[in-house]
Design a protein around this motif. Structure first.
Motif, PDB file in Angstrom:
ATOM      1  N   ALA A 249       0.802  -1.230   0.000  1.00  0.00           N
ATOM      2  CA  ALA A 249       0.000   0.000   0.000  1.00  0.00           C
ATOM      3  C   ALA A 249       0.840   1.288   0.000  1.00  0.00           C
ATOM      4  CB  ALA A 249      -0.979  -0.007   1.163  1.00  0.00           C
ATOM      5  N   PRO A 250       2.011   1.342   0.682  1.00  0.00           N
ATOM      6  CA  PRO A 250       2.748   2.615   0.689  1.00  0.00           C
ATOM      7  C   PRO A 250       3.074   3.126  -0.712  1.00  0.00           C
ATOM      8  CG  PRO A 250       3.599   1.151   2.377  1.00  0.00           C
ATOM      9  CD  PRO A 250       2.600   0.358   1.590  1.00  0.00           C
ATOM     10  N   SER A 251       3.496   2.224  -1.628  1.00  0.00           N
ATOM     11  CA  SER A 251       3.832   2.735  -2.962  1.00  0.00           C
ATOM     12  C   SER A 251       2.565   3.161  -3.708  1.00  0.00           C
ATOM     13  CB  SER A 251       4.642   1.716  -3.767  1.00  0.00           C
ATOM     14  OG  SER A 251       3.987   0.492  -3.778  1.00  0.00           O
ATOM     15  N   LEU A 252       1.447   2.512  -3.437  1.00  0.00           N
ATOM     16  CA  LEU A 252       0.182   2.925  -4.066  1.00  0.00           C
ATOM     17  C   LEU A 252      -0.185   4.337  -3.592  1.00  0.00           C
ATOM     18  CD1 LEU A 252      -2.355   2.294  -5.768  1.00  0.00           C
ATOM     19  CD2 LEU A 252      -3.381   1.291  -3.725  1.00  0.00           C
ATOM     20  N   ARG A 253      -0.079   4.552  -2.289  1.00  0.00           N
ATOM     21  CA  ARG A 253      -0.375   5.891  -1.745  1.00  0.00           C
ATOM     22  C   ARG A 253       0.485   6.954  -2.413  1.00  0.00           C
ATOM     23  NH1 ARG A 253      -3.210   5.658   3.165  1.00  0.00           N
ATOM     24  NH2 ARG A 253      -3.045   3.596   4.080  1.00  0.00           N
ATOM     25  N   GLU A 254       1.777   6.626  -2.537  1.00  0.00           N
ATOM     26  CA  GLU A 254       2.722   7.556  -3.142  1.00  0.00           C
ATOM     27  C   GLU A 254       2.301   7.880  -4.583  1.00  0.00           C
ATOM     28  OE1 GLU A 254       5.621  10.032  -2.844  1.00  0.00           O
ATOM     29  OE2 GLU A 254       4.950   8.802  -1.152  1.00  0.00           O
ATOM     30  N   PHE A 255       1.958   6.824  -5.329  1.00  0.00           N
ATOM     31  CA  PHE A 255       1.543   6.986  -6.731  1.00  0.00           C
ATOM     32  C   PHE A 255       0.295   7.882  -6.815  1.00  0.00           C
ATOM     33  CE2 PHE A 255      -1.283   5.764 -10.176  1.00  0.00           C
ATOM     34  CZ  PHE A 255      -0.459   5.919 -11.281  1.00  0.00           C
ATOM     35  N   LEU A 256      -0.654   7.616  -5.924  1.00  0.00           N
ATOM     36  CA  LEU A 256      -1.908   8.377  -5.967  1.00  0.00           C
ATOM     37  C   LEU A 256      -1.645   9.844  -5.631  1.00  0.00           C
ATOM     38  CD1 LEU A 256      -4.423   5.837  -4.337  1.00  0.00           C
ATOM     39  CD2 LEU A 256      -4.114   6.349  -6.759  1.00  0.00           C
ATOM     40  N   VAL A 260      -3.118  11.816  -8.715  1.00  0.00           N
ATOM     41  CA  VAL A 260      -4.574  12.044  -8.676  1.00  0.00           C
ATOM     42  C   VAL A 260      -4.993  12.849  -7.448  1.00  0.00           C
ATOM     43  CG1 VAL A 260      -5.019   9.824  -9.848  1.00  0.00           C
ATOM     44  CG2 VAL A 260      -5.209   9.942  -7.363  1.00  0.00           C
ATOM     45  N   ILE A 261      -6.231  13.323  -7.522  1.00  0.00           N
ATOM     46  CA  ILE A 261      -6.854  13.968  -6.365  1.00  0.00           C
ATOM     47  C   ILE A 261      -7.971  13.027  -5.928  1.00  0.00           C
ATOM     48  CG2 ILE A 261      -8.271  15.908  -5.626  1.00  0.00           C
ATOM     49  CD1 ILE A 261      -6.942  17.540  -7.905  1.00  0.00           C
ATOM     50  N   VAL A 262      -7.897  12.605  -4.683  1.00  0.00           N
ATOM     51  CA  VAL A 262      -8.959  11.708  -4.208  1.00  0.00           C
ATOM     52  C   VAL A 262     -10.230  12.522  -4.012  1.00  0.00           C
ATOM     53  CG1 VAL A 262      -9.715  10.210  -2.330  1.00  0.00           C
ATOM     54  CG2 VAL A 262      -7.359  10.093  -3.160  1.00  0.00           C
ATOM     55  N   ILE A 282     -16.439   2.023  -3.283  1.00  0.00           N
ATOM     56  CA  ILE A 282     -16.273   2.724  -4.562  1.00  0.00           C
ATOM     57  C   ILE A 282     -15.302   3.876  -4.309  1.00  0.00           C
ATOM     58  CG2 ILE A 282     -17.402   4.031  -6.408  1.00  0.00           C
ATOM     59  CD1 ILE A 282     -20.018   2.615  -5.682  1.00  0.00           C
ATOM     60  N   PHE A 283     -14.230   3.885  -5.066  1.00  0.00           N
ATOM     61  CA  PHE A 283     -13.165   4.859  -4.874  1.00  0.00           C
ATOM     62  C   PHE A 283     -13.188   5.814  -6.071  1.00  0.00           C
ATOM     63  CE2 PHE A 283      -8.281   5.370  -4.738  1.00  0.00           C
ATOM     64  CZ  PHE A 283      -8.369   6.403  -3.810  1.00  0.00           C
ATOM     65  N   ILE A 284     -13.302   7.118  -5.805  1.00  0.00           N
ATOM     66  CA  ILE A 284     -13.400   8.092  -6.904  1.00  0.00           C
ATOM     67  C   ILE A 284     -12.194   9.016  -6.875  1.00  0.00           C
ATOM     68  CG2 ILE A 284     -14.880   9.859  -7.978  1.00  0.00           C
ATOM     69  CD1 ILE A 284     -16.983   8.919  -5.770  1.00  0.00           C
ATOM     70  N   MET A 285     -11.553   9.164  -8.006  1.00  0.00           N
ATOM     71  CA  MET A 285     -10.433  10.103  -8.055  1.00  0.00           C
ATOM     72  C   MET A 285     -10.428  10.864  -9.374  1.00  0.00           C
ATOM     73  SD  MET A 285      -7.565   7.228  -7.906  1.00  0.00           S
ATOM     74  CE  MET A 285      -8.055   5.582  -8.230  1.00  0.00           C
ATOM     75  N   GLN A 286      -9.658  11.956  -9.360  1.00  0.00           N
ATOM     76  CA  GLN A 286      -9.535  12.774 -10.567  1.00  0.00           C
ATOM     77  C   GLN A 286      -8.062  12.857 -10.917  1.00  0.00           C
ATOM     78  OE1 GLN A 286     -10.502  16.974 -10.120  1.00  0.00           O
ATOM     79  NE2 GLN A 286     -11.036  17.139 -12.281  1.00  0.00           N
ATOM     80  N   LYS A 287      -7.740  12.663 -12.191  1.00  0.00           N
ATOM     81  CA  LYS A 287      -6.333  12.773 -12.586  1.00  0.00           C
ATOM     82  C   LYS A 287      -5.921  14.241 -12.520  1.00  0.00           C
ATOM     83  CE  LYS A 287      -3.062  11.595 -16.220  1.00  0.00           C
ATOM     84  NZ  LYS A 287      -2.811  10.722 -17.354  1.00  0.00           N
ATOM     85  N   LYS A 288      -4.767  14.490 -11.932  1.00  0.00           N
ATOM     86  CA  LYS A 288      -4.303  15.875 -11.797  1.00  0.00           C
ATOM     87  C   LYS A 288      -4.067  16.495 -13.164  1.00  0.00           C
ATOM     88  CE  LYS A 288      -2.161  15.802  -7.282  1.00  0.00           C
ATOM     89  NZ  LYS A 288      -0.911  15.727  -6.534  1.00  0.00           N
ATOM     90  N   GLY A 289      -4.275  17.773 -13.245  1.00  0.00           N
ATOM     91  CA  GLY A 289      -4.029  18.481 -14.498  1.00  0.00           C
ATOM     92  C   GLY A 289      -4.154  19.960 -14.220  1.00  0.00           C
ATOM     93  N   GLU A 290      -3.966  20.750 -15.270  1.00  0.00           N
ATOM     94  CA  GLU A 290      -4.059  22.195 -15.088  1.00  0.00           C
ATOM     95  C   GLU A 290      -5.460  22.551 -14.579  1.00  0.00           C
ATOM     96  OE1 GLU A 290      -3.393  25.832 -18.002  1.00  0.00           O
ATOM     97  OE2 GLU A 290      -2.292  24.023 -18.570  1.00  0.00           O
ATOM     98  N   GLY A 291      -5.524  23.326 -13.530  1.00  0.00           N
ATOM     99  CA  GLY A 291      -6.835  23.797 -13.058  1.00  0.00           C
ATOM    100  C   GLY A 291      -7.581  22.814 -12.158  1.00  0.00           C
ATOM    101  N   THR A 292      -7.044  21.613 -11.948  1.00  0.00           N
ATOM    102  CA  THR A 292      -7.776  20.694 -11.056  1.00  0.00           C
ATOM    103  C   THR A 292      -7.517  21.121  -9.606  1.00  0.00           C
ATOM    104  OG1 THR A 292      -5.902  19.180 -11.156  1.00  0.00           O
ATOM    105  CG2 THR A 292      -7.779  18.636 -12.540  1.00  0.00           C
ATOM    106  N   VAL A 293      -8.578  21.146  -8.838  1.00  0.00           N
ATOM    107  CA  VAL A 293      -8.406  21.521  -7.424  1.00  0.00           C
ATOM    108  C   VAL A 293      -9.014  20.446  -6.530  1.00  0.00           C
ATOM    109  CG1 VAL A 293      -8.203  24.048  -7.363  1.00  0.00           C
ATOM    110  CG2 VAL A 293     -10.417  23.009  -7.760  1.00  0.00           C
ATOM    111  N   ALA A 294      -8.396  20.263  -5.396  1.00  0.00           N
ATOM    112  CA  ALA A 294      -8.897  19.251  -4.460  1.00  0.00           C
ATOM    113  C   ALA A 294     -10.203  19.738  -3.840  1.00  0.00           C
ATOM    114  CB  ALA A 294      -7.860  19.012  -3.373  1.00  0.00           C
TER     115      ALA A 294
END
Ligand code: SAM
Length: 328
Positions: A249-256, A260-262, A282-294
């Motif tokens: 799980a630690p490397s998964l957390r790092e990758f996320l 992505v933004i959870v 159900i796990f929802i995330m958004q891929k980071k990009g310009e203008g994405t905000v948490a």
């Protein structure tokens, strides 16, 4: 007593599949794909059927006209007959995504995906039940879907399922962790296959490979999906509750954290599963990009029961409130 449209269609699929199963000496699941294709093409596609079977099949097919049924009626009838077939053979990792979960994912997709048209990927499409449940809920939207599946019988069922419901879906019969030749998508949905991925050589190309031994397929699926999603796109995964508790799980957390933004985590009711260890969220995330905000706060929901209308209603109101506070 009047039989419902779903029962009527179920009976058609079931009885014609039984005839074809015997004639073709195949499994019931294969026979479902055969009969589904016949219904869609409105013809008998199999050679060398006996006179008697031809007569019986034609009689059954002529009694039903598919355009009298809604997509949801077709999907439910097809789902029921596949469930019957799966009882004979299927392993837990191949199981169809249940309706209640599909409906919830569909609701979330509809809330998050505001565009009138978008590209949607399911990299573990199975029978297409989850994908078509979600598609049937997106009203007035133009969706180009892509489905990938390693199992050749399941992908045939997905193909027939999509045809019967007239959903255009581009299908690939391959290992989703091998290179994918698809254009980037706006959203991913997937009921992830959980367990070890046997191909260590392929796994070695992923950031989320295990340092030793086999890697987790579900981790690699997440990385592969993020890779093929456009910046700012959304991903909706059905994950095991223990996803963040394993030794990897630690490397998964790092990758996320990097990519992505959870957006949210909805824990499905424990009563839906055999035991605590097989429970899912159900796990929802958004891929980071310009203008994405948490979001100010991620959507965290503990689903009580999906069968109680009152409880469901209160959860949906809570989700709607989250959207008002975080997505407007
Ligand atoms: N949502 C699907 C449905 O409604 O039928 C069920 C998905 S099932 C839980 C997971 C699926 O992943 C199975 O159909 C399995 O065959 C597929 N799968 C497992 N490993 C795969 C891989 N490496 N590449 C592509 N598909 C894979």
């Amino acid at each position: 007593m009047k039989i419902s449209p779903v029962e009527q269609l179920f009976t058609l699929f079931n009885e014609t599949a039984l005839i074809l199963q015997e004639e073709l000496s195949c499994t019931f699941l294969e026979a479902i794909a055969e009969t589904g294709e016949n219904v869609f093409q409105q013809s008998l596609l199999q050679d060398e059927l006996s006179e008697l079977s031809i007569k019986r099949l034609k009689k059954q097919y002529e009694e039903i006209s598919l355009d009298k049924f809604s997509n949801e009626e077709i999907r439910k009838a097809f789902q029921l007959v596949i469930l019957k077939g799966m009882k004979e053979t299927t392993q837990p990792n191949h199981q169809m995504t249940p309706d209640s979960v599909g409906m919830l994912v569909g609701y979330l997709v509809q809330k998050f995906m505001k565009e009138g048209s978008f590209r949607l990927l399911d990299p573990a499409i199975g029978t297409g039940n989850l994908l078509t449940t979600v598609l049937n809920q997106q009203v007035n939207k133009k969706i180009e879907s892509v489905g990938i599946e390693i199992d050749d019988i399941l992908i045939r069922l997905a193909y027939v399922n999509a045809n019967l419901q007239e959903h255009p879906v581009q299908l690939f019969n391959q290992d989703s962790l091998e290179p994918l030749f698809i254009d980037p998508v706006d959203a991913v949905i997937s009921d992830l296959p959980v367990g070890f991925y046997p191909n260590d050589m392929r796994a070695a190309e992923y950031q989320l490979k295990a340092a030793e031994g086999h890697s987790y397929a579900h981790h690699l699926f997440i990385e592969q999906s993020v890779k093929h999603t456009k910046d700012g796109g959304y991903l909706f995964f059905i994950i095991p509750n223990g996803l963040f508790e394993s030794e990897l799980a630690p490397s998964l957390r790092e990758f996320l954290k990097e990519n992505v933004i959870v957006q949210g985590l909805l824990q499905l009711p424990l009563s839906m599963f055999k035991n605590k260890n097989s429970a899912k969220s159900i796990f929802i995330m958004q891929k980071k990009g310009e203008g994405t905000v948490a979001p100010k706060q991620a959507m965290l929901v503990d689903m009580p029961s999906l069968s109680s209308a009152a409880e469901m209603d209160s959860i949906l109101r809570k989700i709607d409130k989250w959207f008002l506070e975080n997505k407007n």
